[in-house]
Design a protein around this motif. Sequence first.
Motif, mmCIF file in Angstrom:
data_model
loop_
_atom_site.group_PDB
_atom_site.id
_atom_site.type_symbol
_atom_site.label_atom_id
_atom_site.label_comp_id
_atom_site.label_asym_id
_atom_site.label_seq_id
_atom_site.Cartn_x
_atom_site.Cartn_y
_atom_site.Cartn_z
ATOM 1 N N TYR A 119 32.951 54.898 47.300
ATOM 2 C CA TYR A 119 33.729 55.112 48.510
ATOM 3 C C TYR A 119 32.826 55.406 49.708
ATOM 4 N N ALA A 120 33.249 54.957 50.880
ATOM 5 C CA ALA A 120 32.659 55.386 52.146
ATOM 6 C C ALA A 120 33.400 56.648 52.573
ATOM 7 N N THR A 121 32.680 57.727 52.818
ATOM 8 C CA THR A 121 33.314 59.022 53.050
ATOM 9 C C THR A 121 32.999 59.552 54.439
ATOM 10 N N ALA A 122 33.973 60.238 55.030
ATOM 11 C CA ALA A 122 33.791 60.824 56.357
ATOM 12 C C ALA A 122 34.591 62.115 56.453
ATOM 13 N N LEU A 123 34.066 63.045 57.232
ATOM 14 C CA LEU A 123 34.720 64.322 57.513
ATOM 15 C C LEU A 123 34.757 64.494 59.026
ATOM 16 N N ASN A 181 34.142 51.320 63.955
ATOM 17 C CA ASN A 181 32.742 50.989 64.229
ATOM 18 C C ASN A 181 31.760 51.302 63.110
ATOM 19 N N ASP A 182 32.057 52.300 62.270
ATOM 20 C CA ASP A 182 31.040 52.774 61.319
ATOM 21 C C ASP A 182 31.423 52.634 59.856
ATOM 22 N N TRP A 183 32.674 52.416 59.569
ATOM 23 C CA TRP A 183 33.112 52.280 58.174
ATOM 24 C C TRP A 183 32.509 51.014 57.573
ATOM 25 N N ASP A 184 31.854 51.174 56.446
ATOM 26 C CA ASP A 184 31.335 50.040 55.672
ATOM 27 C C ASP A 184 32.517 49.401 54.954
ATOM 28 N N LYS A 185 33.005 48.297 55.489
ATOM 29 C CA LYS A 185 34.260 47.720 55.019
ATOM 30 C C LYS A 185 34.137 46.994 53.683
ATOM 31 N N SER A 186 32.926 47.002 53.105
ATOM 32 C CA SER A 186 32.802 46.496 51.739
ATOM 33 C C SER A 186 33.237 47.559 50.730
#
Length: 534
Positions: A119-123, A181-186
């Motif tokens: 998963y691509a994770t963000a807080l 802009n920053d989410w790695d959509k793979s």
Amino acid sequence: MKKFLVPVLVLSWLFVSCQKEEVAQKPNILFIMTDDHTQQAIHAYEKGLLDSVYFPNMDRLAKEGALFKNSFVTNSICAPSRAVLLTGKYSHLNGKVDNVGPFNWDQMIYPKLLQEGGYATALVGKIHLGGKPQGYDYSLTLPGQGNYYNPEFIKNGEEELKFQGHCEALIPQFVVDWLENDWDKSKPFAINYHPKAPHRNWMPEEKYLSYLENKEFEFPENFFDGYEGRGTAAREQEMEIVDNMYWGWDMKFEENPFTGEPSRLAAPFARMTEEQMEAWNEVYGPANEQFLKEFAPGDERITALPDSVALAKFMFHRYLRDYLKVVKSVDDGIGKVLDYLDTQGILDNTIVIYTSDQGFYLGEHGWYDKRFMYEPSLSTPLLVRYPKEIKAGSVVEDMVMNLDHAPTILDYAGIEKPGDMQGESWRAIAAGEDSPWRDAIYYHYYEYPGPHSVKRHYGVRTDRYKLIHFYYDIDEWEMYDLENDPGEMNSIYGDPEYAEIQEMLHTRLEELREQYGDSDALNQQYIDRSLSKN
């Protein structure tokens, strides 16, 4: 050997394609957690106090997904609740029992497992745990409690950035910016989207300064609570709207209207631009001037004794309106993020979870704040939308806890939870499946001596009954029949008619303490740690 080359290449391509398809089909996860929001402030919960106040995006989640009627926390205070969320462990095991001690980011938390699971994770927003966040590819967080106006944020735990505007307009925009802009959509995404509101000191966004200013609310039935029928803890707390709120920080006056002493107001107002301050004064200035004319006329204010009910009405309305104004901004932000996901065609493959770090008092017992094991602060909202599994308009009666969120998120992500996580996945019951589930929850609050003077206590709640033990400088028990006494006004501990139930609750409490690894010895360790800091 050449005759085998094409089949091998085809098989390799199929294998990679299957892997990509598997990743693509994994659900995205949008976990939204406000601060101090309460079930009474969401129309869908039908609690009665706010029948005519709607927050359309929160209600949308309830209509299009599941509403959990019995959602609880294990420790009703901000930082410990967030630590329980991340670790899936009770406070006494994750080490964060109060707002004072540090949080150990090195321990296993569910975002780390999501990262490992692809998963691509963000807080984004408030985390209130200090230190540098781990488990996130990207973080943009408020330092400590943060500020409503023109706030600072910490990027990736290192770089401080300052932004102009209101935090409840900024935070959802930051979420959308990361997705855009920053989410790695793979990879599928997992975002912790954490508004600051509606945490104290409730400074509304400019466009909502006048919202609800003419709206009248009824006092909760037990607002003027004399605390008969309960023990020491309810009487000795310091969280009463009339007696304990600050004239500056909470009521938005530059000085105490009855003593003339400067109020705790300068710091948040000093952050505002001239335009922001002008908009603020346009609404609050006339209201405050009218209050001074009515309640503290001229030089007589020091000895003036205002009518207690009228004073309570003013303070209750100033608090409740400001609280709801900042919730309105939160609801706007949720709508902004949901609309973005919808326009990208990915909303229905996104699990949307809305909750808060605990409940809050909106005048029940005459109080604000949280901490107690009584229902308004023990309960917290939980709304979940995921049309692939959850039927629109579902209502879940089973008792869930914030302890369960980490295992549930891992379950949806197809990742096995660690053996030391204490919560259970509510995925099956959200989908309406007939699944074995708990019959009781365990609670433990530690921060005493401390703000608001709420005694240390632990207890058990079943679907109908509650048993609480207050300890440390007192040794008192309280017990409630929530069916006959939903306001928890009269403890029935020691009532002969409830002797068998009382014995059952004592037994169940000890079973849960053993199950979750809590004990008097651990209590003493945390007491000793607290005393050493003081």
